[in-house]
Scaffold this active site. Structure first.
Site, PDB file in Angstrom:
ATOM      1  N   ASP A  29       4.282   7.223   1.909  1.00 23.92           N
ATOM      2  CA  ASP A  29       3.228   7.932   2.781  1.00 23.92           C
ATOM      3  C   ASP A  29       2.341   8.705   2.158  1.00 23.92           C
ATOM      4  O   ASP A  29       3.180   9.512   1.820  1.00 23.92           O
ATOM      5  CB  ASP A  29       3.868   8.074   4.120  1.00 23.92           C
ATOM      6  CG  ASP A  29       2.851   7.890   5.217  1.00 23.92           C
ATOM      7  OD1 ASP A  29       1.890   8.507   5.286  1.00 23.92           O
ATOM      8  OD2 ASP A  29       2.823   7.179   6.364  1.00 23.92           O
ATOM      9  N   ILE A  30       1.389   8.541   2.263  1.00 17.88           N
ATOM     10  CA  ILE A  30       0.401   9.382   1.744  1.00 17.88           C
ATOM     11  C   ILE A  30      -0.068  10.221   2.400  1.00 17.88           C
ATOM     12  O   ILE A  30      -0.372  11.112   1.625  1.00 17.88           O
ATOM     13  CB  ILE A  30      -0.974   8.370   1.177  1.00 17.88           C
ATOM     14  CG1 ILE A  30      -1.513   9.248  -0.008  1.00 17.88           C
ATOM     15  CG2 ILE A  30      -1.702   7.696   2.249  1.00 17.88           C
ATOM     16  CD1 ILE A  30      -0.764   8.604  -1.174  1.00 17.88           C
ATOM     17  N   GLN A  92      -0.694   2.657  16.844  1.00 15.03           N
ATOM     18  CA  GLN A  92      -1.076   2.176  14.895  1.00 15.03           C
ATOM     19  C   GLN A  92      -1.701   1.686  14.081  1.00 15.03           C
ATOM     20  O   GLN A  92      -3.452   1.044  15.525  1.00 15.03           O
ATOM     21  CB  GLN A  92      -0.529   0.708  14.928  1.00 15.03           C
ATOM     22  CG  GLN A  92      -0.202  -0.528  14.062  1.00 15.03           C
ATOM     23  CD  GLN A  92       0.439  -2.068  14.430  1.00 15.03           C
ATOM     24  OE1 GLN A  92       0.356  -2.269  15.653  1.00 15.03           O
ATOM     25  NE2 GLN A  92       0.778  -2.601  13.372  1.00 15.03           N
ATOM     26  N   VAL A  93      -2.334   1.926  13.323  1.00 12.78           N
ATOM     27  CA  VAL A  93      -3.854   2.556  12.463  1.00 12.78           C
ATOM     28  C   VAL A  93      -3.591   1.370  11.332  1.00 12.78           C
ATOM     29  O   VAL A  93      -4.874   0.526  11.637  1.00 12.78           O
ATOM     30  CB  VAL A  93      -3.408   3.561  11.814  1.00 12.78           C
ATOM     31  CG1 VAL A  93      -5.053   4.056  11.527  1.00 12.78           C
ATOM     32  CG2 VAL A  93      -3.883   4.947  12.407  1.00 12.78           C
ATOM     33  N   HIS A  98       5.300  -2.009   9.976  1.00 11.29           N
ATOM     34  CA  HIS A  98       5.515  -1.219   8.937  1.00 11.29           C
ATOM     35  C   HIS A  98       6.325   0.040   9.315  1.00 11.29           C
ATOM     36  O   HIS A  98       6.180   0.309  10.812  1.00 11.29           O
ATOM     37  CB  HIS A  98       4.740   0.121   8.487  1.00 11.29           C
ATOM     38  CG  HIS A  98       3.463   0.148   9.168  1.00 11.29           C
ATOM     39  ND1 HIS A  98       2.606   0.180   9.763  1.00 11.29           N
ATOM     40  CD2 HIS A  98       3.523   1.964   9.668  1.00 11.29           C
ATOM     41  CE1 HIS A  98       1.669   0.135  10.020  1.00 11.29           C
ATOM     42  NE2 HIS A  98       2.449   1.387  10.031  1.00 11.29           N
ATOM     43  N   PHE A  99       7.655   0.169   9.307  1.00 14.30           N
ATOM     44  CA  PHE A  99       8.521   1.435   9.833  1.00 14.30           C
ATOM     45  C   PHE A  99       8.185   2.271   8.957  1.00 14.30           C
ATOM     46  O   PHE A  99       7.945   2.911   7.491  1.00 14.30           O
ATOM     47  CB  PHE A  99      10.050   0.785   9.748  1.00 14.30           C
ATOM     48  CG  PHE A  99       9.814  -0.547  10.588  1.00 14.30           C
ATOM     49  CD1 PHE A  99       9.516  -1.597  10.525  1.00 14.30           C
ATOM     50  CD2 PHE A  99      10.823  -0.075  11.327  1.00 14.30           C
ATOM     51  CE1 PHE A  99      10.057  -2.462  11.736  1.00 14.30           C
ATOM     52  CE2 PHE A  99      11.567  -1.245  12.419  1.00 14.30           C
ATOM     53  CZ  PHE A  99      10.339  -2.679  12.857  1.00 14.30           C
ATOM     54  N   HIS A 100       8.661   3.386   9.490  1.00 11.63           N
ATOM     55  CA  HIS A 100       8.049   4.816   9.083  1.00 11.63           C
ATOM     56  C   HIS A 100       9.569   5.599   8.881  1.00 11.63           C
ATOM     57  O   HIS A 100      10.452   5.187   9.867  1.00 11.63           O
ATOM     58  CB  HIS A 100       7.058   5.689   9.616  1.00 11.63           C
ATOM     59  CG  HIS A 100       6.183   5.846   9.840  1.00 11.63           C
ATOM     60  ND1 HIS A 100       4.800   6.289   9.657  1.00 11.63           N
ATOM     61  CD2 HIS A 100       5.689   4.550  10.583  1.00 11.63           C
ATOM     62  CE1 HIS A 100       3.992   5.890  10.261  1.00 11.63           C
ATOM     63  NE2 HIS A 100       3.839   5.049  10.653  1.00 11.63           N
TER      64      HIS A 100
HETATM   65  P1  AMP Z   1       0.922   3.990  11.334  1.00  3.89           P
HETATM   66  O1  AMP Z   1       0.487   4.819  12.514  1.00  3.89           O
HETATM   67  O2  AMP Z   1       2.476   3.561  12.511  1.00  3.89           O
HETATM   68  O3  AMP Z   1      -0.319   2.916  11.650  1.00  3.89           O
HETATM   69  O4  AMP Z   1       0.470   4.412  10.093  1.00  3.89           O
HETATM   70  C1  AMP Z   1      -0.044   4.090   8.749  1.00  3.89           C
HETATM   71  C2  AMP Z   1       0.646   5.112   7.812  1.00  3.89           C
HETATM   72  O5  AMP Z   1      -0.014   4.867   6.694  1.00  3.89           O
HETATM   73  C3  AMP Z   1       0.269   6.305   8.367  1.00  3.89           C
HETATM   74  O6  AMP Z   1       1.355   7.571   8.242  1.00  3.89           O
HETATM   75  C4  AMP Z   1      -0.164   6.766   6.783  1.00  3.89           C
HETATM   76  O7  AMP Z   1      -0.733   8.233   6.093  1.00  3.89           O
HETATM   77  C5  AMP Z   1      -0.281   5.989   5.553  1.00  3.89           C
HETATM   78  N1  AMP Z   1      -0.982   4.686   4.717  1.00  3.89           N
HETATM   79  C6  AMP Z   1      -2.187   4.649   4.889  1.00  3.89           C
HETATM   80  N2  AMP Z   1      -2.568   4.370   4.076  1.00  3.89           N
HETATM   81  C7  AMP Z   1      -1.698   5.056   3.266  1.00  3.89           C
HETATM   82  C8  AMP Z   1      -1.618   3.969   1.599  1.00  3.89           C
HETATM   83  N3  AMP Z   1      -2.553   3.906   0.761  1.00  3.89           N
HETATM   84  N4  AMP Z   1      -0.428   4.237   0.113  1.00  3.89           N
HETATM   85  C9  AMP Z   1       0.547   4.933   1.661  1.00  3.89           C
HETATM   86  N5  AMP Z   1       0.470   4.862   3.150  1.00  3.89           N
HETATM   87  C10 AMP Z   1      -1.311   5.132   3.640  1.00  3.89           C
END
Ligand code: AMP
Ligand code: ZN
Length: 137
Positions: A29-30, A92-93, A98-100
């Site tokens: 995760d970035i 969810q963004v 995806h799974f964290h």
């Molecule tokens: P969510 O809020 O569950 O949708 O999490 C989206 C996640 O994606 C966030 O933790 C971001 O930091 C991560 N993210 C967004 N863009 C990238 C990227 N290009 N590479 C890696 N992680 C990313």
């Protein structure tokens, strides 16, 4: 499709890949919640838990466990959270399931906090009955 995670799968956007097989990709995760925060996604695009194919979900889950085990050995965290959000209301963004995997350390600053809702006994009973009836069908 204009999906950032599909672009990562296709190699159109760079990522710190940590694991890949035919069905699944995992990368750092970035904006990590903690050191060692990994995202696991299917290579196929699905929006969320409601539309993901069961076979792909199984493959994601297997990868989540495999990566969690390696993180546990490498980083020796005190705990690990697995987090998965569906739709903006749930946080969810990125609209590609995806799974964290978030390694946790005693006294770290990561929080998942909610105030408990108060339900009456009758509400518990009614809710459990409704769900059970549907799930048995
Ligand atoms: P969510 O809020 O569950 O949708 O999490 C989206 C996640 O994606 C966030 O933790 C971001 O930091 C991560 N993210 C967004 N863009 C990238 C990227 N290009 N590479 C890696 N992680 C990313
Ligand atoms: Zn996608």
């Amino acid at each position: 499709m204009d999906c950032i995670f599909c672009k990562i799968v296709k190699g159109e956007i760079p990522s710190y890949k940590v694991y890949e097989n035919e069905k699944v990709l995992a990368f750092l995760d970035i904006n990590p919640a903690n050191y060692g925060h990994v995202l696991v996604i299917p290579k196929e695009h699905y929006n969320n838990i409601l539309d993901v194919e069961e076979d792909d979900l199984i493959e994601i889950t297997k990868a989540v466990k495999k990566i969690a085990e390696i993180l546990a050995i490498l980083l020796e965290p005190d705990g690990i959270n697995i987090l998965q959000s569906n739709n903006p209301a749930a946080g969810q963004v990125i609209n590609h399931i995806h799974f964290h995997i978030i390694p946790r350390f005693v006294n770290d600053k990561v929080t998942f906090h909610w105030e408990p809702n108060k339900l009456e006994k009758k509400q518990f009973e009614e809710l459990a009955k409704r769900l059970k009836e549907e799930l048995e069908n």
